[in-house]
Design a protein around this motif. Structure first.
Motif, PDB file in Angstrom:
ATOM      1  N   GLN A   1       2.035  -5.290 -30.942  1.00 55.44           N
ATOM      2  CA  GLN A   1       0.613  -5.155 -31.206  1.00 55.44           C
ATOM      3  C   GLN A   1       0.348  -3.671 -31.465  1.00 55.44           C
ATOM      4  OE1 GLN A   1      -2.251  -6.993 -28.869  1.00 55.44           O
ATOM      5  NE2 GLN A   1      -1.222  -8.979 -28.941  1.00 55.44           N
TER       6      GLN A   1
ATOM      7  N   GLN B   1       0.550   0.480 -35.248  1.00 50.32           N
ATOM      8  CA  GLN B   1       1.391  -0.717 -35.317  1.00 50.32           C
ATOM      9  C   GLN B   1       2.595  -0.421 -36.220  1.00 50.32           C
ATOM     10  OE1 GLN B   1      -0.021  -4.386 -37.232  1.00 50.32           O
ATOM     11  NE2 GLN B   1       0.831  -5.534 -35.506  1.00 50.32           N
TER      12      GLN B   1
ATOM     13  N   TYR C   1       2.516  -8.966 -34.598  1.00 50.30           N
ATOM     14  CA  TYR C   1       2.589  -9.025 -33.139  1.00 50.30           C
ATOM     15  C   TYR C   1       3.996  -9.302 -32.636  1.00 50.30           C
ATOM     16  CZ  TYR C   1      -2.565  -9.226 -33.013  1.00 50.30           C
ATOM     17  OH  TYR C   1      -3.902  -8.964 -33.136  1.00 50.30           O
TER      18      TYR C   1
END
Ligand code: C2E
Ligand code: MG
Ligand code: MG
Ligand code: MG
Length: 278
Positions: free
Chosen positions: A262, A45, A258
């Protein structure tokens, strides 16, 4: 203890596992196998620097590609791994995987930092330092681009010991950050004695900060505290643009969440970087 059922359908207790239940033993046997069979996968991420608007690096998050049960998230197996000895080879493996993939980026001239999560028991384990040292050498990882995330709770279990251990690890030049900040009980007296680089503000404070004044105050104060301690601040769980703009307005250094992306497998993350011109 509160009995819970995770998405494996395995019930467990929030604070302690039923030590010898057949389910536990089965999952544990599977976990040992998962390392050998290469079923553990890292998802990445991105962390966005708000000042430069660039992706500085990634957090590596574990997933388990289980042969029968499909892709499993850490909440369904990490609590078990963390109360058993499997956590030692497990974390060693995560560190190696992360450095292997980071090395591919580095070989293309991309100097992304990569962070991995370290459990309380790993932190207290004297093998962590030599393992890190050996891996840094094996993969020729620039230490300053490798980061360990430690939760507040892990750090405060035995803070004097954590200080000694982390001071030694810091001599390797890897970076250290406090994860889930605000959800545990940090003693500021200990915190300022730790060789830290960053605080990660937990998502619970970030997600409602636009509607909830108290959350806003907590986020704002944490940023001020971190900066006064010469630490960088990362806000976790950023899900929309308005929150990013607010965080930018109160001098938050980095965001993760997010809204940006993600967590994705390494290959997909490469594609995401291209698609988004990072
Ligand atoms: P963490 O280190 O605090 O990681 C952040 C978690 O929040 C990740 O969940 C991530 O997918 C999720 N997240 C990120 N952005 C958002 C957002 O905008 N909204 C929401 N709702 N969630 C967001 P994940 O991957 O399921 O990991 C959960 C926890 O499992 C991690 O929390 C960490 O404590 C642990 N974990 C993950 N990988 C490892 C590992 O390799 N080793 C150890 N010891 N623990 C790990
Ligand atoms: Mg983390
Ligand atoms: Mg966190
Ligand atoms: Mg967490």
């Amino acid at each position: 203890y509160h009995a819970k059922t995770n998405h494996l359908g395995v019930s467990f207790y929030e604070r302690e596992f039923d030590t010898n239940s057949p389910e536990r033993l089965m999952l544990l046997a599977d976990l040992n196998n998962a390392i050998k069979e290469n079923q553990l996968v890292l998802f990445y991420q991105p962390k966005l620097n708000l000042q430069t608007q660039t992706v500085e690096g990634f957090e590596a998050l574990i997933r388990w590609q289980h042969p029968e049960r499909g892709l499993l998230f850490p909440d369904s197996f990490m609590p078990l791994a963390e109360v058993s000895d499997v956590i030692y080879p497990f974390t060693d493996h995560v560190i190696e995987l992360a450095m292997q993939q980071q090395k591919q980026w580095l070989s293309e001239g991309k100097r992304y930092s990569v962070s991995v999560n370290i459990s309380a028991r790993n932190l207290m384990d004297e093998r962590l330092y030599p393992h890190l040292k050996a891996c840094l050498k094996k993969y020729k990882t620039p230490a300053e681009l490798f980061e360990l995330e430690l939760t507040e709770t892990a750090l405060m279990q035995d803070p004097e010991r954590a200080i000694t251990i982390l001071k030694r690890i810091a001599t390797l030049n890897v970076k250290l950050s406090v994860d889930d900040f605000g959800t545990g009980y940090s003693s500021l007296a200990y915190l300022r004695r730790l060789p830290l680089n960053a605080l990660k503000i937990d998502r619970v404070f970030v997600k409602d900060m636009l509607e909830n004044d108290q959350d806003e105050i907590i986020v704002h104060s944490t940023i001020a505290l971190a900066h006064n301690l010469k630490l960088q601040v990362i806000a976790e769980g950023v899900e929309n643009l308005e929150i990013i703009e607010r965080l930018q307005g109160i001098n938050c250094d980095m965001v993760q969440g997010y809204f940006l992306s993600q967590p994705k497998p390494w290959k997909e993350m490469r594609q995401w970087l291209k698609d988004n011109n990072y």
